[in-house]
Design an enzyme around this catalytic site. Structure first.
Site, PDB file in Angstrom:
ATOM      1  N   SER A 123       1.128  -1.366   0.009  1.00  0.00           N
ATOM      2  CA  SER A 123      -0.042  -0.148   0.154  1.00  0.00           C
ATOM      3  C   SER A 123       0.986   1.217  -0.303  1.00  0.00           C
ATOM      4  O   SER A 123       0.232   2.375  -0.305  1.00  0.00           O
ATOM      5  CB  SER A 123      -1.188  -0.114   1.144  1.00  0.00           C
ATOM      6  OG  SER A 123      -0.386   0.100   2.378  1.00  0.00           O
ATOM      7  N   LYS A 173      -6.329   4.266   7.908  1.00  0.00           N
ATOM      8  CA  LYS A 173      -5.561   4.667   7.385  1.00  0.00           C
ATOM      9  C   LYS A 173      -5.524   6.499   7.749  1.00  0.00           C
ATOM     10  O   LYS A 173      -5.288   6.898   8.474  1.00  0.00           O
ATOM     11  CB  LYS A 173      -4.776   4.679   6.079  1.00  0.00           C
ATOM     12  CG  LYS A 173      -4.383   3.202   6.340  1.00  0.00           C
ATOM     13  CD  LYS A 173      -3.616   2.232   4.763  1.00  0.00           C
ATOM     14  CE  LYS A 173      -3.293   1.738   4.701  1.00  0.00           C
ATOM     15  NZ  LYS A 173      -2.899   0.988   3.438  1.00  0.00           N
TER      16      LYS A 173
END
Length: 794
Positions: free
Chosen positions: A653, A696
């Site tokens: 990611s 996140k």
């Protein structure tokens, strides 16, 4: 963030979460609803389980696959209990003594409920026998017959002695006899002589006496040569008399039993063997006057009382057994031992059943992790299922090599459905490593981790909450509380159109909310109680995230949220600490310099980069080569690092942030530090979805919130992750007010445009980038490095 070009990539507040319509909850409180007996949304799993349970052929045992907390265990047990009530009740099984070979007890099968009844009948029989014996040997009839047998023997014996005595008198010798001895004594003038008198007689008389005695003894021996035969005949007659007497005494008790169990050959065979053995036992044990009544009964029970291995209530349906501790003995039964003066001994009455015995004719539920962790159990279970025989062995005793006499009980036919509950990893491992697994467990019951959102599913969820709260004595919930739980379920599922199947975690929230309600002395659980329960758990598990946030705010961990910098950007990570996961920003840095080392992943070089992360960096390299190295070689040295990361790094990611930082370093293009970015890329520069997107975003938002929201701070995520957004109300509110933004991108170029605020550049008709664009500057930098390398070679 007012650049109009950026608005196309900005998400409105309405796209950041799924606000569930209140109309989907047409009730005031859950106590108005009906109970929910199924499992939430697991259509595939339900159909598979129903098929596996209904399929009568062997091999169709089921492996229930899924994560813990999805309701798989409770549903399987509930469904099997429901089905089992309609099934016939299996037989009772007993072990009885094998009088010919006591080490091999016989098994007896009886209809449900008959096992205990048969035991009571045998117990009553023993009582009758103990009451009848030894009194039957004290009756006048038996005494007369016994005396007659004794008289016949005595008469034969006396007749021989009379004959010998007559011959002895003719020779002047007297015959003396007692109970055990026969002796000859010399006589003179009708008087027996003692040894002293006999010694004074003439030697001729003495020698004649000895000669006569020798002749008499020879005649006596000849006449008594049949004495053992007479004794044997007498003993046989007495035994026959005893057997007739015992049989007559037993007949009134055994005959009704034989008639009662006439349709069960194994019981009749046992009663016949028992009767034959009683002929010996009665004489040897019951007539012994030294034995107490309690000891007599104990001896009888140890030899004749059946051992009920498995008993069922009549019309109780098929058994459903869950074995929580599947050791070998708990699964297959055991043979217990007793000690007598240091010697171990056992008998058929010390055979104990296992879970397979109890579940025979029904269903056995096992947990895969526990099952596979116990020695011998898995292989023995496969053997039993394959042979359809339940064999009782003692592998642990064999391993210890203890010289102990054990038993070999008769095998019992096995007909059972085994339901094993385990994780996906275990299922696939068994499929790969055990060739027998697929043949034994042909039915896969796959419980999903999340289920599709629908109006009907929301009602099912509400009814399920009502069922659980009712069962556990908790207060009902308001419709608003159920609505909040539904939204929390979406958050757990990380999808706007799916509900989490992790019911355990949801019911944990309900339980904690009920506790808060009870403390506040409220009668019903409100939405505020649900909110408090969710926040309380976050607070309990938030020590690590709080510490990291404090380190960032103190400048110990370097994260910028304003300004611009070359070769640096804020990536987003998800950290796991126990049962808590949270998002935190992490600085990604890149440096570029002339050379031919290529792109070095510092994390991989120090063995902190895990395979998926390293794969992401290699894909990044492929993208840069395909994008920029068409005219000039990618002859650079570059390094990429996730700064201040001291643990293992996995996942790809960060690859979008890494490529942006690297291009920034190549083009000397500053990146805005008020952005944080997450996303993986492919070799064509397309941005792909990542996991943990909610954590996140919220991790970076909290940092910006602590430092003060400016309206410029934002997070860049893959467009493919939009459906995964179920953000907190704080983030949604900030976006709605324009103090925070969330952008979605599909390509690296879009992310670069947002991060740099510059034009990225596209190829013109001649296949070149405009020199004042980021891409143009990257190509120019590569050209300069290539020319520098060429000059050095000259």
């Amino acid at each position: 963030m007012s650049n109009p070009a950026h608005q196309q990539w900005s998400l409105p507040a309405s796209a950041l979460s799924h606000q569930v319509d209140s109309k989907l909850f047409p009730f005031q409180a859950t106590d108005e609803l009906e109970h929910f007996e199924s499992v939430l949304g697991q259509v595939r799993a339900v159909e598979a389980l129903e098929f596996g349970v209904a399929m009568p052929r062997s091999g169709y045992n089921a492996f229930v696959m899924g994560e813990s907390g999805t309701g798989r265990f409770s549903y399987v047990r509930r469904y099997l209990s429901k089905v089992a009530k309609e099934k016939p009740t299996p037989s009772d099984w007993l072990y009885v003594n094998n009088f010919e070979e006591s080490r091999e007890p016989h098994a007896i099968e009886l209809p449900a409920g008959k096992g205990g009844e048969f035991c009571r009948d045998i117990s009553n029989l023993i009582d009758s026998i103990l009451a009848a014996f030894p009194t039957v040997f004290e009756t006048p009839s038996w005494q007369q017959k016994k005396n007659q047998i004794d008289r016949v023997f005595t008469k034969r014996y006396d007749k021989v002695l009379d004959k010998i005595e007559k011959l002895a008198l003719e020779k002047g010798i007297a015959l003396y006899r007692d109970s055990s001895n026969i002796a000859f004594t010399p006589m003179f003038e009708g008087k027996a002589l003692d040894e002293a008198e006999f010694a004074q007689r003439p030697e001729v008389e003495r020698e004649q006496f000895h000669a006569d005695v020798a002749v008499l003894e020879e005649i006596l021996n000849t006449e008594l040569s049949s004495l053992p035969l007479w004794k044997r005949e007498s003993s046989n007659e007495l035994r026959k008399l005893n057997e007739e007497t015992i049989s007559l005494a037993l007949e009134p008790n055994l005959t009704p039993l034989a008639a009662k169990y006439a349709e069960f050959p194994s019981v009749l065979a046992y009663l016949q063997a028992m009767q034959a053995n009683l002929l010996k036992t009665v004489v040897e044990q019951l007539v012994d006057e030294d034995l107490s009544d309690s000891l007599r009964r104990k001896l009888m029970e140890e030899q004749y009382s059946p051992n009920v291995l498995v008993g069922h209530a009549k019309n109780g349906g098929a058994p459903v057994v869950f074995e929580s501790h599947p050791t070998y003995e708990n699964m297959f039964g055991r043979i217990e031992y007793a000690s007598d003066q240091g010697t171990l001994y056992t008998s058929y009455r010390q055979i104990r059943s296992g879970a397979l015995h109890t579940a025979n004719g029904g269903y056995l539920i096992l947990e895969a992790e526990k099952l596979l962790s116990e020695p011998f159990v898995w292989e023995a279970l496969k053997r039993a299922l394959h042979s359809r025989q339940l064999k009782m062995e003692s592998p642990l005793i064999e391993l210890t090599r203890v010289a102990t006499v054990t038993l070999t009980p008769q095998d019992i036919p096995l007909q059972v459905k085994v339901i094993v509950i385990g994780s996906r990893e275990l299922y696939y491992a068994l499929q790969e490593l055990d060739p027998d697994f697929q043949d034994m467990f042909r039915v896969l019951v796959d419980f999903e981790e999340d289920v599709a959102f629908s109006a009907q599913r929301v009602m099912d969820f509400a009814q399920l909450i009502h069922t659980r709260t009712s069962e556990e004595g908790m207060a009902p919930l308001t419709a608003a509380a159920v609505k909040r739980l539904t939204e929390h379920s979406m958050r757990l599922a990380e999808h706007q159109h799916r509900l989490s199947a992790n019911l355990s975690e949801l019911f944990q929230v309900v339980s904690e909310a009920d506790f808060i309600r009870h403390k506040e002395q409220a009668e019903i659980t409100q939405v505020e109680h649900i909110e408090q329960a969710i926040k309380a758990k976050q607070a309990r598990t938030g020590r690590v995230s709080q510490q990291i946030m404090e380190d960032i705010l103190a400048g110990i961990i370097l994260i910028d949220t304003e300004g611009a910098a070359v070769g640096k950007c804020n990536g987003l990570t998800v950290l796991q600490a126990g049962d808590s996961s949270f998002g935190m920003p992490a600085r990604i840095s890149a440096s570029v310099y002339p050379g031919a080392n290529g792109i070095v992943d510092i994390e991989r070089e120090v063995t902190l980069g895990q395979p998926i992360h390293s794969k992401g960096v290699m894909i990044l390299t492929g993208y840069l080569g395909g994008k920029y190295a068409q005219q000039y070689p990618l002859a650079i040295s570059a390094s990429i690092a996730l700064e201040q990361s001291y643990g293992y790094v996995d996942g790809d990611s960060a690859s979008l942030g890494e490529v942006c930082a690297l291009i920034s370093a190549l083009a000397n293009a500053p990146l805005q530090q008020c952005f944080a970015v997450t996303g993986s890329i492919n070799q064509f520069g397309e941005v792909q979805a990542v996991g943990g997107v909610n954590e996140k975003i919220e991790g970076f938002f909290k940092l910006c919130q602590k430092r003060g929201l400016t309206g410029e701070q934002a997070v860049i995520i893959p467009k493919a992750n939009v459906n995964n957004l179920v953000l907190s109300a704080e983030v949604v509110s900030a976006v709605e007010q324009g103090t925070f933004s969330i952008y979605v991108v599909e390509t690296v170029a879009q992310a670069l445009a947002l991060l740099s605020g510059e034009e990225v550049g596209t190829l013109d008709a001649q296949g070149s980038y405009a020199p004042d664009t980021i891409n143009g500057r990257v190509v120019a930098r590569l050209k300069a490095i290539a020319e520098m390398a060429a000059d050095k070679e000259e």
